[in-house]
Motif scaffolding. Sequence first.
Motif, PDB file in Angstrom:
ATOM      1  N   LEU A   4     -16.749  22.828  15.091  1.00 15.58           N
ATOM      2  CA  LEU A   4     -17.890  22.657  15.986  1.00 15.58           C
ATOM      3  C   LEU A   4     -17.363  22.099  17.299  1.00 15.58           C
ATOM      4  O   LEU A   4     -16.781  21.013  17.333  1.00 15.58           O
ATOM      5  CB  LEU A   4     -18.919  21.698  15.394  1.00 15.58           C
ATOM      6  N   VAL A   5     -17.536  22.843  18.379  1.00 15.39           N
ATOM      7  CA  VAL A   5     -17.161  22.375  19.709  1.00 15.39           C
ATOM      8  C   VAL A   5     -18.424  21.852  20.375  1.00 15.39           C
ATOM      9  O   VAL A   5     -19.384  22.607  20.569  1.00 15.39           O
ATOM     10  CB  VAL A   5     -16.527  23.492  20.551  1.00 15.39           C
ATOM     11  N   VAL A   6     -18.424  20.579  20.702  1.00 15.30           N
ATOM     12  CA  VAL A   6     -19.602  19.976  21.312  1.00 15.30           C
ATOM     13  C   VAL A   6     -19.511  20.164  22.825  1.00 15.30           C
ATOM     14  O   VAL A   6     -18.686  19.551  23.498  1.00 15.30           O
ATOM     15  CB  VAL A   6     -19.704  18.483  20.961  1.00 15.30           C
ATOM     16  N   THR A  11     -14.251  22.145  29.872  1.00 13.37           N
ATOM     17  CA  THR A  11     -13.171  21.815  28.937  1.00 13.37           C
ATOM     18  C   THR A  11     -13.444  22.370  27.538  1.00 13.37           C
ATOM     19  O   THR A  11     -12.662  23.157  27.002  1.00 13.37           O
ATOM     20  CB  THR A  11     -12.968  20.293  28.855  1.00 13.37           C
ATOM     21  N   GLY A  12     -14.553  21.972  26.937  1.00  7.20           N
ATOM     22  CA  GLY A  12     -14.870  22.434  25.589  1.00  7.20           C
ATOM     23  C   GLY A  12     -15.029  23.934  25.515  1.00  7.20           C
ATOM     24  O   GLY A  12     -14.561  24.576  24.558  1.00  7.20           O
ATOM     25  N   GLY A  13     -15.686  24.504  26.519  1.00  6.29           N
ATOM     26  CA  GLY A  13     -15.881  25.947  26.522  1.00  6.29           C
ATOM     27  C   GLY A  13     -14.573  26.705  26.611  1.00  6.29           C
ATOM     28  O   GLY A  13     -14.388  27.729  25.956  1.00  6.29           O
ATOM     29  N   TYR A  14     -13.648  26.175  27.403  1.00  8.92           N
ATOM     30  CA  TYR A  14     -12.359  26.841  27.570  1.00  8.92           C
ATOM     31  C   TYR A  14     -11.558  26.843  26.276  1.00  8.92           C
ATOM     32  O   TYR A  14     -11.119  27.894  25.801  1.00  8.92           O
ATOM     33  CB  TYR A  14     -11.564  26.160  28.686  1.00  8.92           C
ATOM     34  N   GLU A  68     -25.599  21.202   8.634  1.00  5.49           N
ATOM     35  CA  GLU A  68     -24.512  21.140   7.660  1.00  5.49           C
ATOM     36  C   GLU A  68     -23.258  20.584   8.308  1.00  5.49           C
ATOM     37  O   GLU A  68     -23.077  20.701   9.528  1.00  5.49           O
ATOM     38  CB  GLU A  68     -24.222  22.523   7.078  1.00  5.49           C
ATOM     39  N   PRO A  69     -22.370  19.984   7.508  1.00  2.41           N
ATOM     40  CA  PRO A  69     -21.157  19.404   8.076  1.00  2.41           C
ATOM     41  C   PRO A  69     -20.117  20.459   8.440  1.00  2.41           C
ATOM     42  O   PRO A  69     -20.101  21.559   7.878  1.00  2.41           O
ATOM     43  CB  PRO A  69     -20.644  18.491   6.956  1.00  2.41           C
ATOM     44  N   TYR A  70     -19.257  20.088   9.375  1.00  2.00           N
ATOM     45  CA  TYR A  70     -18.144  20.929   9.803  1.00  2.00           C
ATOM     46  C   TYR A  70     -16.837  20.251   9.406  1.00  2.00           C
ATOM     47  O   TYR A  70     -16.788  19.035   9.187  1.00  2.00           O
ATOM     48  CB  TYR A  70     -18.187  21.150  11.308  1.00  2.00           C
ATOM     49  N   ASP A  71     -15.788  21.039   9.338  1.00  2.00           N
ATOM     50  CA  ASP A  71     -14.478  20.465   9.021  1.00  2.00           C
ATOM     51  C   ASP A  71     -13.904  19.709  10.212  1.00  2.00           C
ATOM     52  O   ASP A  71     -13.272  18.655  10.049  1.00  2.00           O
ATOM     53  CB  ASP A  71     -13.500  21.574   8.614  1.00  2.00           C
ATOM     54  N   VAL A  72     -14.108  20.254  11.400  1.00  2.47           N
ATOM     55  CA  VAL A  72     -13.574  19.666  12.631  1.00  2.47           C
ATOM     56  C   VAL A  72     -14.661  19.662  13.693  1.00  2.47           C
ATOM     57  O   VAL A  72     -15.358  20.664  13.874  1.00  2.47           O
ATOM     58  CB  VAL A  72     -12.366  20.459  13.167  1.00  2.47           C
ATOM     59  N   ILE A  73     -14.808  18.542  14.373  1.00  3.94           N
ATOM     60  CA  ILE A  73     -15.699  18.463  15.526  1.00  3.94           C
ATOM     61  C   ILE A  73     -14.859  18.121  16.741  1.00  3.94           C
ATOM     62  O   ILE A  73     -14.233  17.061  16.801  1.00  3.94           O
ATOM     63  CB  ILE A  73     -16.800  17.399  15.336  1.00  3.94           C
ATOM     64  N   ILE A  74     -14.808  19.039  17.697  1.00  7.63           N
ATOM     65  CA  ILE A  74     -14.102  18.801  18.954  1.00  7.63           C
ATOM     66  C   ILE A  74     -15.122  18.299  19.963  1.00  7.63           C
ATOM     67  O   ILE A  74     -16.067  18.997  20.308  1.00  7.63           O
ATOM     68  CB  ILE A  74     -13.416  20.084  19.452  1.00  7.63           C
ATOM     69  N   LEU A  75     -14.920  17.068  20.381  1.00  2.00           N
ATOM     70  CA  LEU A  75     -15.890  16.397  21.240  1.00  2.00           C
ATOM     71  C   LEU A  75     -15.367  16.395  22.672  1.00  2.00           C
ATOM     72  O   LEU A  75     -14.423  15.670  23.004  1.00  2.00           O
ATOM     73  CB  LEU A  75     -16.091  14.965  20.738  1.00  2.00           C
ATOM     74  N   ALA A  76     -15.953  17.232  23.506  1.00  2.00           N
ATOM     75  CA  ALA A  76     -15.516  17.364  24.900  1.00  2.00           C
ATOM     76  C   ALA A  76     -16.715  17.131  25.807  1.00  2.00           C
ATOM     77  O   ALA A  76     -17.207  18.053  26.459  1.00  2.00           O
ATOM     78  CB  ALA A  76     -14.902  18.738  25.142  1.00  2.00           C
TER      79      ALA A  76
END
Length: 310
Positions: A4-6, A11-14, A68-76
């Motif tokens: 999940l990219v927040v 930055t996050g979009g790239y 639902e939960p994700y394995d990885v959350i990238i917080l940008a």
Amino acid sequence: MKILVVGAGATGGYFGALLARAGRDVTFLVRPGRAETLRTRGLRITGKGTEDWAPLTPQLVVAEDLSEPYDVIILAVKATTLDETVKTLRPAVGPTTMIVPFLNGLAHLDRLAAEFGTDAVLGGTVKVVTKLTPEGDIQRMAPVSELTFGEPSGGLSDRVTALHDTLSVPGIDAIASADVLEAMWSKWAFIVTIGALTCLGRGTVGEVVAVPGGDHLGPALLAEAAAVASASGHPVPEPDLATTTTVVTTPGSPLVPSLYRDLVEGRATEAEHLLGDLTARARELGVATPLLDLATLHLRVHEGRMGERG
């Protein structure tokens, strides 16, 4: 891994787009307005070297639909939206979720750990030069594209190694660090130095350097920030100090950080997260930071005016 990219901003979009282009399972958490733009135009990356990149049709989710939960959350995201983001993320965090925040500074680690537990939070830094265009596309302005991440407690864990495998895709220089706090302090010192330089000087790096005494301000600010890092047990490596010194003394440089852009465009800034936290740590450690204190005061006046406007 489900990622999940927040945010799907500059930055996050790239980085999320690069991961999705490589076949990773990526979903972007966005606001409704951004979701509409992306559904209409797709997620577009422009700039040198991206001419043959087709628009991406991204997987999107808005806050109320997280279930639902994700394995990885990238917080940008910016620190100014961190509290709101934390509340939004609760349904997406499970017992084995890794939260990888790419914010500058360090205060966000404590905030995230307080909400989701220390074990859920990794440290991280990002190096990228991108911006969001008026049309909502992401423009790459330089080829640098680096993600550094690791356990705040140090060492290379199995989950960090697995994450490195997931994030190592074409276009991303993924670095699993055994001392991510050193990398975070180094980036913090850089961001604070260039932010204080341009905000105090009210101009680009080149404009500040061009006036009498301007070429001495950046190194003096860096010396203060580096002293705080050293007193905290994470000295900035000499190569990083040399690079930052070059950046803040380059004649004619058009460089300005987002902190400066937010200031001159009348928006809320990350002043407290970046400078307020650093100078508070300096006081606790007995490190004198008169120039950074002045920059903090300067930005706090701006924030006070923002508050008066509602």
